[in-house]
Design a protein around this motif. Sequence first.
Motif, PDB file in Angstrom:
ATOM      1  N   UNK A 122       0.810  -1.219   0.000  1.00  0.00           N
ATOM      2  CA  UNK A 122       0.000   0.000   0.000  1.00  0.00           C
ATOM      3  C   UNK A 122       0.843   1.268   0.000  1.00  0.00           C
ATOM      4  N   UNK A 123       0.261   2.393  -0.430  1.00  0.00           N
ATOM      5  CA  UNK A 123       0.986   3.666  -0.383  1.00  0.00           C
ATOM      6  C   UNK A 123       1.210   4.125   1.047  1.00  0.00           C
ATOM      7  N   UNK A 124       2.097   5.109   1.182  1.00  0.00           N
ATOM      8  CA  UNK A 124       2.462   5.647   2.496  1.00  0.00           C
ATOM      9  C   UNK A 124       1.858   7.038   2.657  1.00  0.00           C
ATOM     10  N   UNK A 125       1.298   7.294   3.832  1.00  0.00           N
ATOM     11  CA  UNK A 125       0.866   8.647   4.188  1.00  0.00           C
ATOM     12  C   UNK A 125       1.758   9.090   5.341  1.00  0.00           C
ATOM     13  N   UNK A 126       2.646  10.040   5.086  1.00  0.00           N
ATOM     14  CA  UNK A 126       3.645  10.398   6.096  1.00  0.00           C
ATOM     15  C   UNK A 126       4.261  11.750   5.781  1.00  0.00           C
ATOM     16  N   UNK A 127       4.916  12.306   6.796  1.00  0.00           N
ATOM     17  CA  UNK A 127       5.741  13.499   6.608  1.00  0.00           C
ATOM     18  C   UNK A 127       7.211  13.117   6.494  1.00  0.00           C
ATOM     19  N   UNK A 128       7.643  12.137   7.296  1.00  0.00           N
ATOM     20  CA  UNK A 128       9.052  11.727   7.318  1.00  0.00           C
ATOM     21  C   UNK A 128       9.203  10.344   6.691  1.00  0.00           C
ATOM     22  N   UNK A 129      10.200  10.187   5.829  1.00  0.00           N
ATOM     23  CA  UNK A 129      10.487   8.904   5.183  1.00  0.00           C
ATOM     24  C   UNK A 129      11.948   8.555   5.433  1.00  0.00           C
ATOM     25  N   UNK A 130      12.199   7.303   5.839  1.00  0.00           N
ATOM     26  CA  UNK A 130      13.579   6.823   6.008  1.00  0.00           C
ATOM     27  C   UNK A 130      13.856   5.652   5.076  1.00  0.00           C
ATOM     28  N   UNK A 131      14.928   5.772   4.283  1.00  0.00           N
ATOM     29  CA  UNK A 131      15.447   4.652   3.487  1.00  0.00           C
ATOM     30  C   UNK A 131      16.547   3.983   4.302  1.00  0.00           C
ATOM     31  N   UNK A 132      16.388   2.683   4.545  1.00  0.00           N
ATOM     32  CA  UNK A 132      17.326   1.953   5.410  1.00  0.00           C
ATOM     33  C   UNK A 132      17.946   0.808   4.618  1.00  0.00           C
ATOM     34  N   UNK A 133      19.184   0.987   4.101  1.00  0.00           N
ATOM     35  CA  UNK A 133      19.799  -0.076   3.304  1.00  0.00           C
ATOM     36  C   UNK A 133      20.067  -1.319   4.139  1.00  0.00           C
ATOM     37  N   UNK A 134      19.775  -2.469   3.538  1.00  0.00           N
ATOM     38  CA  UNK A 134      20.133  -3.732   4.179  1.00  0.00           C
ATOM     39  C   UNK A 134      21.596  -4.001   3.842  1.00  0.00           C
ATOM     40  N   UNK A 135      22.424  -4.093   4.878  1.00  0.00           N
ATOM     41  CA  UNK A 135      23.865  -4.133   4.679  1.00  0.00           C
ATOM     42  C   UNK A 135      24.321  -5.533   4.272  1.00  0.00           C
ATOM     43  N   UNK A 136      25.147  -5.565   3.235  1.00  0.00           N
ATOM     44  CA  UNK A 136      25.813  -6.792   2.802  1.00  0.00           C
ATOM     45  C   UNK A 136      27.310  -6.555   2.965  1.00  0.00           C
ATOM     46  N   UNK A 137      27.967  -7.347   3.831  1.00  0.00           N
ATOM     47  CA  UNK A 137      29.383  -7.089   4.140  1.00  0.00           C
ATOM     48  C   UNK A 137      30.308  -7.324   2.957  1.00  0.00           C
ATOM     49  N   UNK A 138      29.794  -7.893   1.877  1.00  0.00           N
ATOM     50  CA  UNK A 138      30.646  -8.139   0.713  1.00  0.00           C
ATOM     51  C   UNK A 138      30.873  -6.873  -0.097  1.00  0.00           C
ATOM     52  N   UNK A 139      30.125  -5.801   0.209  1.00  0.00           N
ATOM     53  CA  UNK A 139      30.290  -4.560  -0.560  1.00  0.00           C
ATOM     54  C   UNK A 139      29.848  -3.370   0.267  1.00  0.00           C
ATOM     55  N   UNK A 140      30.379  -2.196  -0.090  1.00  0.00           N
ATOM     56  CA  UNK A 140      29.948  -0.961   0.538  1.00  0.00           C
ATOM     57  C   UNK A 140      28.610  -0.522  -0.059  1.00  0.00           C
ATOM     58  N   UNK A 141      27.890   0.282   0.727  1.00  0.00           N
ATOM     59  CA  UNK A 141      26.548   0.693   0.318  1.00  0.00           C
ATOM     60  C   UNK A 141      26.493   2.209   0.215  1.00  0.00           C
TER      61      UNK A 141
END
Length: 801
Positions: A122-141
């Motif tokens: 579903x869509x988001x109804x918000x003022x603040x949005x956070x993008x949180x990368x899922x970390x893979x230790x084999x590479x930098x993000x």
Amino acid sequence: MSRGQILDEDISASSQWSDSTAAKYGRLDCEEGDGAWCPEIAGEPENMNEFLQIDLRSLHFITLVGTQGRHAGGIGNEFAQTYKIKYSRDGSRWISWRNRQGKEVIEANRNAYDIVLKDLEPPIIARFIRFMPVIDHSMNVCMRVELYGCEWLDGLVSYNSPVGQQMTLNGQYIYLNDSVYDGAMSNSMTEGLGQLTDGMCGLDDFTHSHVYNVWPGYDYVGWTNESFPNGYVEIMFEFDRTRNFTTMKVHCNNMFSRRVKTFQKVVCYFRSESDWEATPISFSPVMDDVNPSARFVTVSLYNHMASAIKCQYYFSDIWMMFSEITFQSVSFHQQVIFLFIPFLGDDPTHKVDDSNTRILIGCLVAIIFILVAIIVIILWRQVWQKMTDSYDHSPLAWFANCQSFPRPQRIPVSSRCGVWNIYAISYIHIHVYFVYFSAASTNTSSKSPPVSVQEGVPHYAEADIVNLQGVTGGNTYAVPALTMDLLSGKDVAVEEFPRKLLTFKEKLGEGQFGEVHLCEAEGIQDFMDEDFSFDVIENQTVLVAVKMLRTDANKNARNDFLKEIKIMSRLKDPNIIRLLAVCMSSDPLCMITEYMENGDLNQFLSRHEPEGMIALLSNAPTVSYSNLHHMATQIASGMKYLSSLNFVHRDLATRNCLVGKNFTIKIADFGMSRNLYSGDYYRIQGRAVLPIRWMSWESILLGKFTTSSDVWAFGVTLWEMLTFCKEQPYSQLSDEQVIENTGEFFRDQRRQIYLPQPPMCPDPVYKLMLSCWHRNTKERPSFQEIHHTLLDYSLNVNKNH
């Protein structure tokens, strides 16, 4: 983000690897700094603390996000393969986004340069949005991101409701819970938003859903009266500020065969400050035990001022189900601007400090000058765009709340974001932006670049025509504004017909604002103009179609209904459905039009077979090719008449042509109102919107509806006739593939798919069809030329025989 509308100070992050990879560099498709936002320390997947945060300053309705890695002109190769999203409406309570199947992790990039777009369903109804990368230790993000959506104008921040319940139907469980609700859930749902605000309306049959791989009942939140001894379900709606409320619209299921009906009554209480008003409002919709279609019920809120509304919806049967609730309102501070100046002079005896008054008036005058300057700039930009843009420019300008153009594959924007619905299809070199004008929206002129059209064929940009909202939910004929102005000063040239002389036969269809009924009319011949007569025995009843406006229709719909009567009263052609009379003395308002005894052309032809061996063996009724040709010629003649008046039909198809005696054809506009043809209209967020399989590429891509686009639809209609309506146009393609095919017409690299030549279609007639589907509108024939061609071909065939 990429356009700079979101300021640097509104973009923050948990950490940064260096000053050159700070949060402000995390803008999609930008290469400033070191080319992206990069967090300082790679966290553990199970302890994801790194995030890129965007503050939108106000609540927004977000339907899609885009991500990209760090490319930096070829020297960077860091990107996130997956990520999660968290959002907040107040900055304190953070919610993890999950898709409709409950999955949190979003698949992202596979390289550092390609943009990957993901629908938020579903869509988001918000003022603040956070993008949180899922970390893979084999590479930098590293990440660059973009948001797509519009400001949340409803102002609704939460609703509190009883939890949806479970139904057992023929041994099958139907789960009617609010599965995407983002607040607290126990015995009730509190402080959250969910399916009632996600922009998706449920289907007529609640056991099915628009969404794949979900359970039966998914689209609806439902309750049984056995759990509510008071006989009602109470839902409380909290808003961002005090607002002036005009209407509430509730999308209800009405599958009465399953003991599901719309609510019998709703009682609404209003809270403006801290206390609830003692006197509520009450509304009882008309119960419908005939049509099981789901529908919006509109409730007038009479301009009540409130920051919260509490509504009690009363059961009319065992079950009650809602899929969407929307409010139309204006915030109090927006009203103050308009009310404040007259307020200053309301009481001449009241003394105020002169210096303060002068300062206040000076500020208001300054605000007025600024607003005037903004209006002038907007008008100047629109005029400049009309002078400079052409339909080969890409990307197209978009004048709506939802803005931002990357290099996308597909951008769906919910109908919550205004009248525009945007789709984008990405090709190898060209990015084509599809603009859809929603037929469900009213009183808004769309703006789009001018399209060159054939000489002698009038062109009407959407800004230059009046689009009337038909009573059954679709647009009536698109009328040039100049023509509408000329009509506005004339009286309606039709007579009042006594309602008691109408006998109801069956409902033909319905829409948001009204219904179409098949009736028998007694003595209607006496109400006709002298230039029109029925081919019926005297004193015999006549079948007529009655368009009836709902008694609860809003003022705009009522005005459009009156304009439609005025327009229809001027259409007098043997091949156009005629307005016969009206019932205007009392509600509901009605217009009475012709109806042909053989129904619509689509159903008529599908019941017949072409002359030949198959028909002989099956003993089926037949229609000869000469009769088909005769009917096609009549359609061309009717459209020639409409085009001579500068009218654009916008929905020409066999479903909108009626058949009378001796294969007489008359063009109508009932098709959209009938459930039978709901599959012919492309649905966005559950609403029938556009007949894309009959539409020209420029109508789909640019929102341009002209006589030339009607010519395109005539070609498709002719194809329907020669296949005896046995299949839908482009039946081998999905709706999305039909849209993609229009992109091939735009690119014009000879990869577009045309409708094939029907088996019984002569080569000259198929050549005529192909000419209707020319990419260049200048190369399409006019209806006068089409009519002339069909007449000449008919004469030649008769001579040869």
